[in-house]
Write an enzyme that holds these catalytic residues in place. Structure first.
Site, PDB file in Angstrom:
ATOM      1  N   CYS A  25      65.090  -4.001  73.377  1.00  0.00           N
ATOM      2  CA  CYS A  25      65.834  -4.929  74.243  1.00  0.00           C
ATOM      3  C   CYS A  25      67.011  -4.227  74.905  1.00  0.00           C
ATOM      4  CB  CYS A  25      66.305  -6.135  73.441  1.00  0.00           C
ATOM      5  SG  CYS A  25      64.941  -7.148  72.813  1.00  0.00           S
ATOM      6  N   MET A  26      67.692  -3.394  74.153  1.00  0.00           N
ATOM      7  CA  MET A  26      68.823  -2.662  74.729  1.00  0.00           C
ATOM      8  C   MET A  26      68.329  -1.678  75.786  1.00  0.00           C
ATOM      9  SD  MET A  26      71.246  -2.278  71.364  1.00  0.00           S
ATOM     10  CE  MET A  26      72.663  -1.555  72.187  1.00  0.00           C
TER      11      MET A  26
END
Length: 156
Positions: free
Chosen positions: A49-50
């Site tokens: 996600c990052m």
């Protein structure tokens, strides 16, 4: 199955947290003005996600030049998202779908992901100025990133 291309995008108002406090962001804010890119992601501070949000952040000029506003959406609290945005120096809003209503409306809510109930599937939607979905992508594999080139092509 995620909402399909050609579908009217469900309206929403979600919270984002900035240094100035909690703010409401609505899909309606963009209607008639610009396209909207919604990027649903499972959980803040996870590596994939990052990576996704940082990649999008590096391409913001591309989206801006295509007259599009980008939002990241997860079921995390706006306070957690604010910290993630701060750590990753994100220059676009992260919206909290804490009550899981928007992911459910767009049909991108996992019933169970690794024992976590009700997190968003990694999904992307492009919504035109009239509120119609012109691009839709969702994956049951949380490690599979959206096709950013296809998203940009849909914006062109």
């Amino acid at each position: 199955m995620a909402l399909a291309k050609g579908t009217k995008a469900p309206a929403f108002t979600l919270k984002t947290k900035t240094a100035d406090g909690l703010e409401d962001v609505s899909l309606e804010d963009n209607l008639g003005k610009q396209k909207t890119v919604l990027l649903f992601f499972p959980l803040a501070f996870t590596s994939v996600c990052m990576d996704e949000m940082c990649s999008v952040n590096q391409s913001l000029d591309d989206y801006s030049s295509l007259n599009a506003k980008v939002y990241g959406i997860s079921v995390d609290s706006p306070f957690t998202q604010e910290k993630m945005a701060e750590v990753d120096k994100l220059q676009f809003p992260l919206l909290s779908d804490f009550n899981k209503e928007v992911a459910k409306a767009y049909d991108v809510l996992f019933e169970d992901l690794l024992g976590f109930k009700g997190v968003a599937k990694r999904s992307a939607f492009v919504i035109d100025e009239d509120g119609t979905i012109i691009y839709s992508e969702s994956s049951d594999d949380p490690k599979q990133l959206p096709d950013f080139e296809a998203i940009k092509a849909a914006l062109a």
